[in-house]
Write an enzyme that holds these catalytic residues in place. Sequence first.
Site, PDB file in Angstrom:
ATOM      1  N   HIS A   1      -4.032  14.156  -9.669  1.00 15.97           N
ATOM      2  CA  HIS A   1      -4.470  12.774  -9.855  1.00 15.97           C
ATOM      3  C   HIS A   1      -3.659  12.044 -10.928  1.00 15.97           C
ATOM      4  O   HIS A   1      -3.357  10.857 -10.789  1.00 15.97           O
ATOM      5  CB  HIS A   1      -5.956  12.787 -10.221  1.00 15.97           C
ATOM      6  CG  HIS A   1      -6.664  11.554  -9.802  1.00 15.97           C
ATOM      7  ND1 HIS A   1      -7.092  11.339  -8.499  1.00 15.97           N
ATOM      8  CD2 HIS A   1      -7.005  10.456 -10.489  1.00 15.97           C
ATOM      9  CE1 HIS A   1      -7.672  10.172  -8.431  1.00 15.97           C
ATOM     10  NE2 HIS A   1      -7.630   9.606  -9.620  1.00 15.97           N
TER      11      HIS A   1
ATOM     12  N   ASP B   1       0.859  -1.195   0.000  1.00 16.47           N
ATOM     13  CA  ASP B   1       0.000   0.000   0.000  1.00 16.47           C
ATOM     14  C   ASP B   1       0.897   1.249   0.000  1.00 16.47           C
ATOM     15  O   ASP B   1       1.797   1.367   0.835  1.00 16.47           O
ATOM     16  CB  ASP B   1      -0.894  -0.028   1.251  1.00 16.47           C
ATOM     17  CG  ASP B   1      -1.981   1.024   1.194  1.00 16.47           C
ATOM     18  OD1 ASP B   1      -3.143   0.661   0.943  1.00 16.47           O
ATOM     19  OD2 ASP B   1      -1.662   2.217   1.410  1.00 16.47           O
TER      20      ASP B   1
ATOM     21  N   ARG C   1      12.743  -6.060  -0.817  1.00 17.32           N
ATOM     22  CA  ARG C   1      12.975  -5.505  -2.163  1.00 17.32           C
ATOM     23  C   ARG C   1      11.843  -4.563  -2.574  1.00 17.32           C
ATOM     24  O   ARG C   1      12.068  -3.578  -3.277  1.00 17.32           O
ATOM     25  CB  ARG C   1      13.121  -6.633  -3.190  1.00 17.32           C
ATOM     26  CG  ARG C   1      14.489  -7.283  -3.131  1.00 17.32           C
ATOM     27  CD  ARG C   1      14.633  -8.356  -4.161  1.00 17.32           C
ATOM     28  NE  ARG C   1      14.576  -7.837  -5.525  1.00 17.32           N
ATOM     29  CZ  ARG C   1      14.453  -8.593  -6.601  1.00 17.32           C
ATOM     30  NH1 ARG C   1      14.347  -9.906  -6.474  1.00 17.32           N
ATOM     31  NH2 ARG C   1      14.422  -8.057  -7.801  1.00 17.32           N
TER      32      ARG C   1
ATOM     33  N   GLU D   1      -4.803   2.154  -4.361  1.00 20.81           N
ATOM     34  CA  GLU D   1      -3.331   2.185  -4.338  1.00 20.81           C
ATOM     35  C   GLU D   1      -2.814   0.979  -3.573  1.00 20.81           C
ATOM     36  O   GLU D   1      -1.764   1.022  -2.955  1.00 20.81           O
ATOM     37  CB  GLU D   1      -2.801   3.495  -3.733  1.00 20.81           C
ATOM     38  CG  GLU D   1      -3.741   4.247  -2.823  1.00 20.81           C
ATOM     39  CD  GLU D   1      -3.930   3.594  -1.460  1.00 20.81           C
ATOM     40  OE1 GLU D   1      -4.889   2.797  -1.338  1.00 20.81           O
ATOM     41  OE2 GLU D   1      -3.151   3.881  -0.531  1.00 20.81           O
TER      42      GLU D   1
ATOM     43  N   ARG E   1      11.001 -12.836   3.108  1.00 19.28           N
ATOM     44  CA  ARG E   1      11.420 -11.595   3.769  1.00 19.28           C
ATOM     45  C   ARG E   1      12.241 -10.750   2.785  1.00 19.28           C
ATOM     46  O   ARG E   1      12.077  -9.528   2.702  1.00 19.28           O
ATOM     47  CB  ARG E   1      12.224 -11.904   5.031  1.00 19.28           C
ATOM     48  CG  ARG E   1      12.580 -10.634   5.818  1.00 19.28           C
ATOM     49  CD  ARG E   1      13.188 -10.906   7.184  1.00 19.28           C
ATOM     50  NE  ARG E   1      12.244 -11.557   8.082  1.00 19.28           N
ATOM     51  CZ  ARG E   1      12.283 -12.833   8.455  1.00 19.28           C
ATOM     52  NH1 ARG E   1      13.250 -13.611   8.028  1.00 19.28           N
ATOM     53  NH2 ARG E   1      11.379 -13.327   9.258  1.00 19.28           N
TER      54      ARG E   1
ATOM     55  N   ARG F   1       8.247 -14.932 -11.646  1.00 23.30           N
ATOM     56  CA  ARG F   1       7.953 -16.346 -11.912  1.00 23.30           C
ATOM     57  C   ARG F   1       6.561 -16.506 -12.511  1.00 23.30           C
ATOM     58  O   ARG F   1       5.653 -15.729 -12.194  1.00 23.30           O
ATOM     59  CB  ARG F   1       7.984 -17.137 -10.607  1.00 23.30           C
ATOM     60  CG  ARG F   1       9.360 -17.351 -10.098  1.00 23.30           C
ATOM     61  CD  ARG F   1       9.260 -18.307  -8.932  1.00 23.30           C
ATOM     62  NE  ARG F   1      10.499 -18.329  -8.186  1.00 23.30           N
ATOM     63  CZ  ARG F   1      10.618 -18.842  -6.971  1.00 23.30           C
ATOM     64  NH1 ARG F   1       9.561 -19.352  -6.373  1.00 23.30           N
ATOM     65  NH2 ARG F   1      11.767 -18.841  -6.359  1.00 23.30           N
ATOM     66  N   ASP F   2       6.401 -17.559 -13.306  1.00 21.59           N
ATOM     67  CA  ASP F   2       5.083 -17.827 -13.904  1.00 21.59           C
ATOM     68  C   ASP F   2       4.029 -18.048 -12.832  1.00 21.59           C
ATOM     69  O   ASP F   2       2.860 -17.726 -13.020  1.00 21.59           O
ATOM     70  CB  ASP F   2       5.157 -19.082 -14.789  1.00 21.59           C
ATOM     71  CG  ASP F   2       5.848 -18.762 -16.098  1.00 21.59           C
ATOM     72  OD1 ASP F   2       6.029 -17.561 -16.380  1.00 21.59           O
ATOM     73  OD2 ASP F   2       6.226 -19.703 -16.814  1.00 21.59           O
TER      74      ASP F   2
ATOM     75  N   ASP G   1      -1.607   8.674 -10.680  1.00 22.67           N
ATOM     76  CA  ASP G   1      -1.734   7.501 -11.566  1.00 22.67           C
ATOM     77  C   ASP G   1      -0.353   6.981 -11.976  1.00 22.67           C
ATOM     78  O   ASP G   1      -0.119   5.771 -12.030  1.00 22.67           O
ATOM     79  CB  ASP G   1      -2.503   7.875 -12.842  1.00 22.67           C
ATOM     80  CG  ASP G   1      -4.008   7.926 -12.602  1.00 22.67           C
ATOM     81  OD1 ASP G   1      -4.421   7.587 -11.477  1.00 22.67           O
ATOM     82  OD2 ASP G   1      -4.743   8.300 -13.530  1.00 22.67           O
TER      83      ASP G   1
ATOM     84  N   ASN H   1      -1.779  12.752  -4.112  1.00 28.23           N
ATOM     85  CA  ASN H   1      -2.773  13.154  -5.119  1.00 28.23           C
ATOM     86  C   ASN H   1      -3.145  14.623  -4.962  1.00 28.23           C
ATOM     87  O   ASN H   1      -3.223  15.363  -5.949  1.00 28.23           O
ATOM     88  CB  ASN H   1      -4.060  12.327  -4.943  1.00 28.23           C
ATOM     89  CG  ASN H   1      -4.061  11.076  -5.784  1.00 28.23           C
ATOM     90  OD1 ASN H   1      -3.427  11.037  -6.827  1.00 28.23           O
ATOM     91  ND2 ASN H   1      -4.778  10.060  -5.337  1.00 28.23           N
TER      92      ASN H   1
HETATM   93  N1  GTP Z   1      -4.293   8.907  -8.714  1.00 27.74           N
HETATM   94  C1  GTP Z   1      -5.019   7.910  -8.274  1.00 27.74           C
HETATM   95  N2  GTP Z   1      -5.396   7.885  -6.974  1.00 27.74           N
HETATM   96  C2  GTP Z   1      -6.120   6.858  -6.526  1.00 27.74           C
HETATM   97  C3  GTP Z   1      -6.520   5.818  -7.379  1.00 27.74           C
HETATM   98  N3  GTP Z   1      -7.233   4.934  -6.646  1.00 27.74           N
HETATM   99  C4  GTP Z   1      -7.298   5.426  -5.386  1.00 27.74           C
HETATM  100  N4  GTP Z   1      -6.618   6.588  -5.308  1.00 27.74           N
HETATM  101  C5  GTP Z   1      -6.436   7.443  -4.149  1.00 27.74           C
HETATM  102  O1  GTP Z   1      -5.626   6.829  -3.173  1.00 27.74           O
HETATM  103  C6  GTP Z   1      -5.859   7.514  -1.925  1.00 27.74           C
HETATM  104  C7  GTP Z   1      -5.807   6.513  -0.817  1.00 27.74           C
HETATM  105  O2  GTP Z   1      -5.893   7.245   0.367  1.00 27.74           O
HETATM  106  P1  GTP Z   1      -5.947   6.587   1.811  1.00 27.74           P
HETATM  107  O3  GTP Z   1      -6.685   5.271   1.724  1.00 27.74           O
HETATM  108  O4  GTP Z   1      -6.511   7.607   2.724  1.00 27.74           O
HETATM  109  O5  GTP Z   1      -4.492   6.234   2.149  1.00 27.74           O
HETATM  110  P2  GTP Z   1      -3.166   7.105   2.148  1.00 27.74           P
HETATM  111  O6  GTP Z   1      -3.457   8.562   1.895  1.00 27.74           O
HETATM  112  O7  GTP Z   1      -2.221   6.445   1.206  1.00 27.74           O
HETATM  113  O8  GTP Z   1      -2.687   6.947   3.609  1.00 27.74           O
HETATM  114  P3  GTP Z   1      -1.941   5.712   4.233  1.00 27.74           P
HETATM  115  O9  GTP Z   1      -2.337   4.491   3.455  1.00 27.74           O
HETATM  116  O10 GTP Z   1      -2.428   5.691   5.638  1.00 27.74           O
HETATM  117  O11 GTP Z   1      -0.504   6.004   4.134  1.00 27.74           O
HETATM  118  C8  GTP Z   1      -7.217   8.214  -2.087  1.00 27.74           C
HETATM  119  O12 GTP Z   1      -7.016   9.594  -2.078  1.00 27.74           O
HETATM  120  C9  GTP Z   1      -7.708   7.757  -3.427  1.00 27.74           C
HETATM  121  O13 GTP Z   1      -8.449   8.760  -4.103  1.00 27.74           O
HETATM  122  C10 GTP Z   1      -6.134   5.870  -8.757  1.00 27.74           C
HETATM  123  O14 GTP Z   1      -6.435   5.000  -9.576  1.00 27.74           O
HETATM  124  N5  GTP Z   1      -5.386   6.925  -9.137  1.00 27.74           N
END
Ligand code: GTP
Length: 360
Positions: free
Chosen positions: A245, A232, A296, A276, A291, A265-266, A249, A240
């Site tokens: 945005h 994540d 990595r 995300e 690990r 790997r396959d 992406d 963003n």
């Molecule tokens: N640009 C872009 N943003 C996306 C996409 N899918 C989700 N997001 C964004 O990803 C963000 C995820 O935010 P959060 O779930 O609050 O997590 P975070 O800000 O990464 O915070 P932590 O995970 O706690 O570090 C949101 O603002 C979504 O709008 C996408 O396809 N493209």
Amino acid sequence: MKQFFEGPDPALPIEINQIRILIVVGIILIAGFMSADLHVIPAAIHDSYFFTRVGVQIPLCLLFLVASFHSSFKRYYYPLVTFIMVLIAYTNMWFVDLVWHKENISFAYEGTVLYSFFAMFILRLSFKYSVIYAALVSGAFVFLVGHSEVYGDHAFLNVGFVLTSLLVCLIGVLQIEQAQKKLIAANERLTELSKIDPLTELYNRRTYKALFNSLLSLHKRTNGSVCVFIVDLDHFKRYNDHYGHLAGDAIIQQQAKFLKQIFKRDSDVVARYGGEEFIIATFGNDEEYCRGLAQRIIECWHQDPYPHVQSQFGQVTCSVGWYLTNANNIDTEKDIVSKADDAMYQAKRSGRNQFMQHHE
Ligand SMILES: Nc1nc2c(ncn2[C@@H]2O[C@H](COP(=O)(O)OP(=O)(O)OP(=O)(O)O)[C@@H](O)[C@H]2O)c(=O)[nH]1
């Protein structure tokens, strides 16, 4: 056997039950023409006529119907249709010749064309077998007309009509076959697209689940290990908000690229699980190796840094949670995902930009 009789069969041009109905329709048509013909042809040739229909053509149709219950029917469908329809057409030509020699009557030749329509468009012969069928039938018709004077002055015209009709049928079959091929290719492409996430070109969640489940049952048999990683991006909402945005992406795409470089790997299943969030399943690896993989993933962003002024690290980072176990310890895909997810949230709570393993 059971599978063969279920639903539409890809190797057959029409469903098996429809084929059977069409054979019955064919028998009814022959019987219908027979009752009409018997009113107009001389009584002296009734027996011969009756023999061609009831003695040969209808039994051939019944033979075809019986064959449709055989397990190899699907494999021999096209040659069988060609064989039976050619014999039916030949029977008709033999009768035309007989009536001419016995009674000096020119019996209608249009049946030859009608049988061809039935073989090519109703029983849906493939183009290859349609060519074979057309060659055998037109060859016999030319022989018939050349061998007896049955159609007198009209011989040339009739041969022309039959040959042109067969040619038109062949063009039609070819067009249908080509259109069908395009449709199949488009369908395959759509199916392929429905499995892939368009932004990252990784598998989507649905495909991940399907692949994971099939690989899991495979590794249960060998008592192998399974490891799931949840990845994540950190502070991605801030990224963003700050960079826009589209830049976000690009970061998601970069994360996908990194993961593809690590998991080559396959048997590795790499997917975009949500916005995300990414998920990876690997099989047959020990703890130390897993690990190393988790490490990595984290290091990718360090080796190839992307600025993120809204993060305490000043660059884009991610958090990873992973869970390794024996395939036989898992009942459902959810079990393992929730454990890897717990570990990922622990990594977030511990400050982000790190990996964490879930321990039982
Ligand atoms: N640009 C872009 N943003 C996306 C996409 N899918 C989700 N997001 C964004 O990803 C963000 C995820 O935010 P959060 O779930 O609050 O997590 P975070 O800000 O990464 O915070 P932590 O995970 O706690 O570090 C949101 O603002 C979504 O709008 C996408 O396809 N493209």
